[in-house]
Motif scaffolding. Structure first.
Motif, PDB file in Angstrom:
ATOM      1  N   GLY A 116      38.056  32.357  38.873  1.00 26.90           N
ATOM      2  CA  GLY A 116      37.234  32.159  40.062  1.00 26.90           C
ATOM      3  C   GLY A 116      37.252  33.350  40.999  1.00 26.90           C
ATOM      4  O   GLY A 116      37.080  34.500  40.596  1.00 26.90           O
ATOM      5  N   ASP A 117      37.513  33.074  42.291  1.00 33.11           N
ATOM      6  CA  ASP A 117      37.493  34.136  43.303  1.00 33.11           C
ATOM      7  C   ASP A 117      38.598  35.168  43.096  1.00 33.11           C
ATOM      8  O   ASP A 117      38.502  36.301  43.570  1.00 33.11           O
ATOM      9  CB  ASP A 117      37.642  33.524  44.704  1.00 33.11           C
ATOM     10  N   ALA A 118      39.651  34.772  42.379  1.00 32.26           N
ATOM     11  CA  ALA A 118      40.771  35.698  42.169  1.00 32.26           C
ATOM     12  C   ALA A 118      40.438  36.795  41.169  1.00 32.26           C
ATOM     13  O   ALA A 118      41.247  37.710  40.966  1.00 32.26           O
ATOM     14  CB  ALA A 118      41.998  34.923  41.683  1.00 32.26           C
ATOM     15  N   THR A 119      39.273  36.733  40.569  1.00 29.98           N
ATOM     16  CA  THR A 119      38.881  37.760  39.598  1.00 29.98           C
ATOM     17  C   THR A 119      38.891  39.154  40.221  1.00 29.98           C
ATOM     18  O   THR A 119      39.258  40.144  39.580  1.00 29.98           O
ATOM     19  CB  THR A 119      37.481  37.446  39.039  1.00 29.98           C
ATOM     20  N   GLY A 120      38.540  39.236  41.484  1.00 28.47           N
ATOM     21  CA  GLY A 120      38.497  40.536  42.150  1.00 28.47           C
ATOM     22  C   GLY A 120      39.859  41.153  42.368  1.00 28.47           C
ATOM     23  O   GLY A 120      39.958  42.342  42.687  1.00 28.47           O
ATOM     24  N   ASP A 121      40.917  40.345  42.196  1.00 26.05           N
ATOM     25  CA  ASP A 121      42.276  40.863  42.397  1.00 26.05           C
ATOM     26  C   ASP A 121      42.931  41.288  41.098  1.00 26.05           C
ATOM     27  O   ASP A 121      44.126  41.624  41.092  1.00 26.05           O
ATOM     28  CB  ASP A 121      43.146  39.793  43.068  1.00 26.05           C
ATOM     29  N   ILE A 122      42.193  41.272  40.001  1.00 27.48           N
ATOM     30  CA  ILE A 122      42.749  41.686  38.713  1.00 27.48           C
ATOM     31  C   ILE A 122      42.639  43.200  38.582  1.00 27.48           C
ATOM     32  O   ILE A 122      41.622  43.799  38.925  1.00 27.48           O
ATOM     33  CB  ILE A 122      41.997  40.993  37.551  1.00 27.48           C
ATOM     34  N   LYS A 123      43.699  43.832  38.088  1.00 23.34           N
ATOM     35  CA  LYS A 123      43.663  45.273  37.863  1.00 23.34           C
ATOM     36  C   LYS A 123      42.636  45.608  36.786  1.00 23.34           C
ATOM     37  O   LYS A 123      42.350  44.777  35.914  1.00 23.34           O
ATOM     38  CB  LYS A 123      45.033  45.781  37.411  1.00 23.34           C
TER      39      LYS A 123
END
Length: 699
Positions: A461-468
């Motif tokens: 979900g929204d946490a995709t942007g926090d993946i390296k």
């Protein structure tokens, strides 16, 4: 005479009949005398299924209810009534023999035969031969639609017959229309003759396969998820109703020579293969079996052989093969025959025995035995773990393909496995997984096996942007299939914590997924066999990672670690650290395997969870390219074993074995150069033994 037969199941209808394993609930039939063009009475019989939960499509199409089916007879009794009524109708018409005629292949091959096999009753001989009305119609009318596109309705429309199905009960209209189609084919304008019925093999035929054979890739499937103890006969029973080629079942072995739960099956033609694919996720006992397409090359790799001795051994057809393991190396044919005894005579006496040997003629302790019937084989299996000499002997069911695989592996195993050439240093890419203790990663466990990276990103979900960047790592098992795990590198430990809290036990497709926060170091432990959950980290079964699972030279698997996981595996994980007098304090350089293909992470499952015993193991190594050796030599100051040298691993040594016994064991082999001495950590006593010229130096 023909007996026109139509049926329906409690599930799918039409082209998907039988693909969902649902039971038969309806049979409708009528006898047709071809010479006189007379018909017998039309019969309709309901069948009581074990599971009366009808699908919506079934209720809508057939109009049947669970209450009505509950009063019907079970399938075996309905088929007995079928035989009696058909015989009675034939007598009225003055006939005695008949052949079934059905609308396509599905009712006979995909419904009746599999269901009878699961319910453990035998079908009468009439169900092993039938006419496919669609094929006969296309032969009579070549300009009609293709066989796969034919239905009763399209054939009736082609002949301008009435097609109003609402005038009759379900099943009755279909049989009456099929009879009318047959009469149209018998008219003077066509004068069709029914001459070549379809046949169903009643028994699987064993046989040998040569590597020189040509196998059509359109006839081969791969079955996955088989029980470890399943035999070729069990697999043939799973595909009951379909015609498997002679010797067409090949059970696959893994790198350790143990059955891996897969088999390659070769059918007589592509039509049978396509029907087999419809049995995807059908059940063998309590396990569902996955069925996929495979190639002829894969089948030959498993089942093909080149040995004349094996070909002669397997030339005796329809024999039951038993494998014996753990035989004393001094055992003779007479010893084996005496062990088996008169209650289980071997086919052909000594000719029914095949000892497995190494290329130099040394026995491996394995042998294969032929028995002419199931009774003799069962008597032999009762001797499992009985004593011959001073050893207990294991006996297992086997197959012709397993005989080929085992012989191929042993005959291609080198007498002295060569030392793996030095491991090549690799500069990790910028997105390589870190090995530190910062908990900036998450582990996903319990993923659907069909899940891909896109599914994981959607799950996050929204946490995709926090993946390296390049931070999603799918984990494969030793067979190269998805393991249900994935590791994800987040930009910080806080982000990883938030994801673990938010997504833990969130649903992906039809499964919930567990999410755990972890570090690169913990990830390394998990990949080497440890466990990680919310209770904490459990280390692998051994503190130091094991060597890669042993492989056979003839069946080398991809024993490389991808570049994305390169930093996880230090040299100490593969070989013990060594010291030399010249550089006793120098730390060895960090080196890793350079992968042939960098794609996924591989979990070291088989090192700790082996499959049931089928074959002994053998250690083999995969050598790196010569150029890699030079690169590694230039990059390190540590001594490197000279290329002609060899490192062997000895397993099964007596506990009181000393250095002298080992050197005596290798007496007569190649001399080891003095350059080796600096590489071996030896006690003073052992070093004094090695001062005199010896042929071998062992670790």
């Amino acid at each position: 005479s023909l007996v026109v037969l139509f049926g329906a199941t409690a599930g799918a209808y039409g082209a998907k009949l039988g693909s969902d394993e649902r039971e038969l609930i309806l049979l409708v039939w009528q006898v047709v005398d071809l010479p006189s063009k007379k018909v017998g009475a039309l019969h309709k019989s309901l069948v009581k299924a074990d599971n009366l939960d009808l699908s919506d499509q079934c209720r809508e199409v057939t109009g049947l209810t669970a209450e009505g089916l509950g009063k019907a007879e079970p399938l075996d009794q309905v088929l007995q009534q079928f035989s009696q009524l058909v015989s009675s109708d034939l007598k009225v018409l003055g006939r005695s023999s008949y052949t079934l005629c059905s609308d396509g292949q599905l009712l006979i091959r995909q419904v009746l035969h599999p269901e009878a096999s699961k319910k453990n009753f035998l079908l009468s001989d009439c169900f092993y031969s039938f006419y496919d009305l669609r094929k006969e119609f296309h032969t009579c009318y070549p300009n009609s639609a293709a066989v796969k596109d034919q239905t009763i309705k399209t054939m009736a429309e082609y002949l301008s017959l009435g097609t109003d199905e609402t005038e009759e009960d379900f099943g009755v209209w279909q049989v009456k229309t099929m009879v009318a189609i047959i009469f149209g084919m018998l008219s003077e304008s066509c004068n069709h003759i029914f001459t070549e019925p379809e046949t169903v093999k009643c028994k699987y035929e064993t046989g040998a396969c040569s590597k020189s054979e040509t196998v059509d890739s359109e006839t081969v499937i791969r079955a996955r998820g088989l029980p470890w103890q399943s035999s070729d006969q069990d697999i043939a029973r799973f595909f009951k109703g379909l015609n498997i080629a002679k010797g067409g079942v090949a059970l696959c072995l893994n790198a350790q020579g143990r059955r891996n739960g897969e088999a390659l099956v070769r059918f007589v033609n592509s039509e049978q293969r396509d029907l087999a694919l419809e049995r995807h996720k059908h059940h063998m006992g309590s396990r569902y079996i996955e069925v996929y397409k495979a190639t002829g090359e894969e089948f030959l790799k498993i089942a093909g052989g080149t040995s004349n001795e094996v070909a002669q051994f397997l030339s005796k057809e329809n024999q039951v093969i038993i494998r014996m393991r753990g035989l004393p190396f001094t055992a003779t044919q007479e010893d084996v025959l005496g062990f088996l005894g008169p209650e289980c005579p071997v086919t052909g006496g000594k000719e029914g025995l095949l000892f497995v040997k190494y290329p130099d003629g040394r026995p491996t302790g394995d042998a294969f035995v032929l028995f002419s019937c199931e009774e003799y084989a069962q008597n032999a299996l009762k001797k499992h773990k009985e004593i011959l000499g001073k050893r207990y002997i294991e006996l297992f069911r086997s197959t012709a393909a397993e005989v080929q695989q085992v012989l191929n592996r042993y005959m291609s195993t080198p007498l002295i496995p060569t030392l793996p050439t030095p491991i090549i240093p690799v500069i990790p890419p910028p997105y390589t997984i870190a090995t530190g203790s910062i908990r900036d990663c998450v582990r996903l466990r319990g993923l659907p096996y069909t899940a891909g990276i896109d599914d994981i990103l959607e799950f996050m979900g929204d946490a995709t942007g926090d993946i390296k960047p390049h931070g999603v790592h799918m984990v494969l098992n030793q067979q190269g299939r998805p393991s249900g795990d994935a590791f994800i590198q987040m930009k910080s430990a806080d982000k990883a914590f938030m994801v673990a809290q938010k997504c833990h036990k969130k649903m992906m497709k039809d499964r919930y997924v567990e999410v755990f926060q972890c570090s690169g170091e913990e990830m390394n432990f998990v990949l080497m066999g440890g466990t990680l959950n919310r209770s904490g980290l459990s280390p692998p079964p051994c503190k130091l990672p094991c060597l890669s699972p042993p492989t056979y030279a003839a069946f080398q698997t991809a024993a490389v670690i991808p570049a994305e996981a390169a930093a996880l595996y230090q040299p100490q994980a593969l070989l013990p650290a060594t010291r030399s007098p010249q550089a006793s304090t120098a730390a060895p350089p960090t080196v890793t395997y350079y992968p042939a293909q960098a794609a996924q992470l591989y979990m070291n499952y088989t090192a700790y969870y082996p499959s049931p015993p089928v074959s002994p193991t053998t250690v083999g190594y995969i050598a790196a390219p010569p150029g890699a050796v030079a690169a590694a030599a230039t990059a390190t100051h540590s001594p490197i074993l000279p290329q002609p040298g060899a490192l062997v691993r000895m397993q099964g040594l007596p506990y009181n074995t000393g250095m002298k016994e080992i050197l005596s064991f290798f007496q007569g082999y190649q001399y080891a150069p003095d350059d080796y001495n600096g590489l071996i950590q030896l006690s003073d006593q052992a070093r004094s033994v090695l001062q005199a010229p010896k042929e071998w130096v062992c670790l």
